[in-house]
Design an enzyme around this catalytic site. Structure first.
Site, short mmCIF file in Angstrom:
data_model
loop_
_atom_site.label_atom_id
_atom_site.label_comp_id
_atom_site.label_asym_id
_atom_site.label_seq_id
_atom_site.Cartn_x
_atom_site.Cartn_y
_atom_site.Cartn_z
N ARG A 24 -29.62 -16.94 32.74
CA ARG A 24 -29.93 -17.49 34.06
C ARG A 24 -29.56 -16.46 35.13
O ARG A 24 -28.85 -15.50 34.86
CB ARG A 24 -29.15 -18.78 34.29
CG ARG A 24 -29.60 -19.94 33.44
CD ARG A 24 -28.60 -21.09 33.54
NE ARG A 24 -28.23 -21.38 34.93
CZ ARG A 24 -27.14 -22.02 35.29
NH1 ARG A 24 -26.27 -22.43 34.39
NH2 ARG A 24 -26.89 -22.25 36.57
N SER A 26 -27.75 -16.89 37.91
CA SER A 26 -26.50 -17.06 38.65
C SER A 26 -25.48 -16.00 38.25
O SER A 26 -25.51 -15.45 37.15
CB SER A 26 -25.92 -18.45 38.40
OG SER A 26 -25.36 -18.54 37.11
N LYS A 95 -21.83 -26.58 27.25
CA LYS A 95 -21.83 -27.95 27.77
C LYS A 95 -23.18 -28.32 28.39
O LYS A 95 -23.47 -29.51 28.59
CB LYS A 95 -20.71 -28.16 28.77
CG LYS A 95 -20.85 -27.45 30.10
CD LYS A 95 -19.61 -27.69 30.96
CE LYS A 95 -19.68 -26.97 32.30
NZ LYS A 95 -20.70 -27.52 33.20
N ASP A 96 -24.03 -27.34 28.70
CA ASP A 96 -25.34 -27.63 29.26
C ASP A 96 -26.38 -27.99 28.20
O ASP A 96 -27.46 -28.48 28.53
CB ASP A 96 -25.87 -26.42 30.05
CG ASP A 96 -25.13 -26.19 31.35
OD1 ASP A 96 -24.48 -27.14 31.84
OD2 ASP A 96 -25.18 -25.06 31.88
N THR A 139 -16.86 -32.59 44.22
CA THR A 139 -17.21 -32.36 42.82
C THR A 139 -18.59 -32.95 42.56
O THR A 139 -18.92 -34.02 43.09
CB THR A 139 -16.20 -32.99 41.85
OG1 THR A 139 -16.70 -32.84 40.50
CG2 THR A 139 -15.96 -34.45 42.12
N SER A 141 -19.50 -33.86 39.56
CA SER A 141 -19.38 -34.43 38.22
C SER A 141 -18.91 -35.88 38.25
O SER A 141 -17.78 -36.16 38.66
CB SER A 141 -18.39 -33.60 37.39
OG SER A 141 -18.00 -34.28 36.24
N ARG A 143 -17.97 -37.48 35.74
CA ARG A 143 -16.81 -37.48 34.83
C ARG A 143 -15.52 -37.23 35.59
O ARG A 143 -14.51 -37.93 35.42
CB ARG A 143 -17.01 -36.41 33.75
CG ARG A 143 -15.78 -36.15 32.88
CD ARG A 143 -16.00 -34.95 31.98
NE ARG A 143 -16.27 -33.73 32.72
CZ ARG A 143 -15.34 -32.98 33.30
NH1 ARG A 143 -14.07 -33.33 33.22
NH2 ARG A 143 -15.66 -31.89 33.96
N ARG A 144 -15.54 -36.22 36.45
CA ARG A 144 -14.34 -35.91 37.24
C ARG A 144 -14.03 -37.02 38.24
O ARG A 144 -12.87 -37.39 38.43
CB ARG A 144 -14.52 -34.57 37.97
CG ARG A 144 -14.58 -33.37 37.04
CD ARG A 144 -14.79 -32.08 37.81
NE ARG A 144 -14.85 -30.93 36.91
CZ ARG A 144 -15.77 -29.98 36.94
NH1 ARG A 144 -16.73 -30.04 37.85
NH2 ARG A 144 -15.74 -28.98 36.09
N ARG A 161 -22.94 -29.50 45.73
CA ARG A 161 -23.85 -28.67 44.96
C ARG A 161 -23.56 -27.20 45.26
O ARG A 161 -22.83 -26.86 46.17
CB ARG A 161 -25.31 -28.97 45.32
CG ARG A 161 -25.79 -30.36 44.97
CD ARG A 161 -26.08 -30.53 43.49
NE ARG A 161 -26.86 -29.43 42.92
CZ ARG A 161 -28.17 -29.25 43.06
NH1 ARG A 161 -28.88 -30.09 43.78
NH2 ARG A 161 -28.78 -28.24 42.48
N GLY A 162 -24.20 -26.32 44.50
CA GLY A 162 -24.11 -24.90 44.79
C GLY A 162 -23.28 -24.14 43.79
O GLY A 162 -22.62 -24.73 42.92
N ASN A 163 -23.28 -22.82 43.92
CA ASN A 163 -22.52 -21.97 43.01
C ASN A 163 -21.04 -21.97 43.37
O ASN A 163 -20.61 -22.63 44.33
CB ASN A 163 -23.10 -20.55 42.98
CG ASN A 163 -23.09 -19.88 44.34
OD1 ASN A 163 -22.25 -20.18 45.19
ND2 ASN A 163 -24.01 -18.96 44.56
N VAL A 164 -20.27 -21.22 42.61
CA VAL A 164 -18.81 -21.20 42.82
C VAL A 164 -18.46 -20.75 44.23
O VAL A 164 -17.62 -21.34 44.91
CB VAL A 164 -18.14 -20.30 41.76
CG1 VAL A 164 -16.67 -20.06 42.11
CG2 VAL A 164 -18.26 -20.92 40.37
N THR A 166 -20.19 -20.92 46.99
CA THR A 166 -20.56 -21.95 47.96
C THR A 166 -19.54 -23.07 47.99
O THR A 166 -19.14 -23.55 49.07
CB THR A 166 -21.95 -22.52 47.62
OG1 THR A 166 -22.92 -21.47 47.69
CG2 THR A 166 -22.34 -23.62 48.58
N ARG A 167 -19.09 -23.48 46.83
CA ARG A 167 -18.15 -24.60 46.75
C ARG A 167 -16.77 -24.23 47.31
O ARG A 167 -16.18 -24.98 48.08
CB ARG A 167 -18.04 -25.08 45.31
CG ARG A 167 -19.35 -25.62 44.77
CD ARG A 167 -19.24 -26.17 43.36
NE ARG A 167 -20.56 -26.48 42.81
CZ ARG A 167 -20.81 -27.41 41.92
NH1 ARG A 167 -19.83 -28.16 41.45
NH2 ARG A 167 -22.03 -27.62 41.47
N CYS A 255 -27.29 -37.60 31.61
CA CYS A 255 -26.58 -36.60 32.40
C CYS A 255 -25.73 -37.21 33.50
O CYS A 255 -24.93 -36.51 34.11
CB CYS A 255 -27.55 -35.59 32.98
SG CYS A 255 -28.98 -36.31 33.78
#
Length: 336
Positions: A24, A26, A95-96, A139, A141, A143-144, A161-164, A166-167, A255
């Site tokens: 990918r 990213s 995990k994906d 988050t 998720s 789950r979290r 949302r977004g990449n690391v 961005t978060r 999901c």
């Protein structure tokens, strides 16, 4: 052996074939792929990294929602490229991967795993227990969200949302009091120093296979499968992840389902048959799911490593018997 196989170029050495590794776009995906590429290069292989655009990446870049029934949203494009012969190896965050395999593709290797736990990056260096009630935690998720809410800290959990980058930037700018991310991704990106707390799995279990990578190739490419397995594969990690994903598959989670699972191969003592004891390896598995009203159901199991998938399925059945909600077709959360 066919003439084609006999005449095929070698996998390593001066005349080796070029192995095209798909990734990918990213930064995290490229970093993970570089780990695999470096290991193969060190083994004498010739590699080329090929970037594949996925629906999930395009959705994240545009800031649009990922369809919650879109199983394997980051995976499909890589698998399509592999089946089409555009690449030879696909590197996935394990995990994906949907729990169902794809005809024509083989999971050739599960490399060594990064720390699978979740991590908090919060303002002012705080841990979860220090954040005031009403503090806003980001988050993506479910789950979290389910597990952190169950801690009873009064935190407000909001989708993100977004990449690391961005978060984390949302914390730096003061838009959020903290974000929860996979520690593995932060470690691979060299950003563990920003973590303010690594969450104890006794409180927050990670997603099944979190921190693990999966290397797929075409089933017909036996020479490449052998190279990947002998160069990269970690059987202990593969066993643990198989148990975790068996829980996921048996619960039939889509999901959007908050499923957590973590397995470890641990040393134990057993009777050696002559009155003494010997050290053996056994599997220890913990899992968490939710009931229809959002309550958590937890369980644990131990057993022989060769029974990993059976142990996972049996634990899932226990969770279902205790009220966990079966939720439909299996697949991981793209933001889990």
């Amino acid at each position: 052996m066919s003439a084609d196989a006999t005449d095929a170029p070698p996998m390593t050495g001066a005349d080796a074939r070029t192995i095209r590794i798909g990734t990918r776009a990213s930064q995290l995906a490229r970093t993970q792929t570089d780990i695999i590429a470096s290991a193969l290069t060190d083994a004498g292989a010739t590699v080329e990294v090929v970037t594949i655009s996925t629906d999930g990446d395009r959705s994240q870049a545009a800031g649009t929602p990922i369809a919650m029934d879109g199983v394997g949203v980051f995976v499909t494009a890589l698998r399509d490229a592999l089946l089409a012969g555009e690449i030879d190896v696909a590197v996935h965050s394990y995990k994906d991967l949907p729990t169902a395999g794809v005809p024509g593709l083989t999971l050739a290797a599960v490399p060594a795993r990064e720390d699978p736990r979740d991590a908090l990056i919060a303002r002012d260096g705080m841990v979860l227990g220090e954040l005031p009630p009403g503090a806003v935690i980001g988050t993506g998720s479910p789950r979290r969200v389910a597990q952190i809410r169950a801690l009873g800290l009064g935190l407000e959990l909001v989708p993100i949302r977004g990449n690391v980058d961005t978060r984390i930037a949302k914390v730096t700018r003061g838009e959020l009091d903290g974000v929860v991310l996979a520690r593995a991704g932060l470690a691979r990106l060299g950003r563990v120093g920003e973590v303010t707390e690594v969450l104890d799995p006794l409180q927050v279990l990670p997603a099944p296979a979190q921190g693990a990578l999966a290397c797929e190739c075409r089933s017909e490419d036996a020479a490449l499968e052998h190279l990947l397995r002998t160069t990269l594969h970690d059987e202990g990690v593969a066993v643990a992840v198989a148990a975790e994903r068996a829980v996921l598959g048996a619960l039939g989670s889509p999901c959007s389902a908050p499923i957590g699972a973590l397995a470890e191969v641990v040393e134990d003592l057993d009777d050696d048959g002559s009155g003494g004891q010997r050290v053996v390896e056994r599997l220890s598995l913990r899992a968490v799911a939710t009931t229809a009203d959002g309550a958590l159901v937890r369980g644990s199991a131990t057993g022989e490593t060769e029974d990993a998938e059976q142990i996972g399925r049996a634990l899932a059945e226990e969770l279902l018997a205790d009220g966990a909600e079966p939720t439909g077709p299996s697949g991981p959360s793209p933001a889990s």
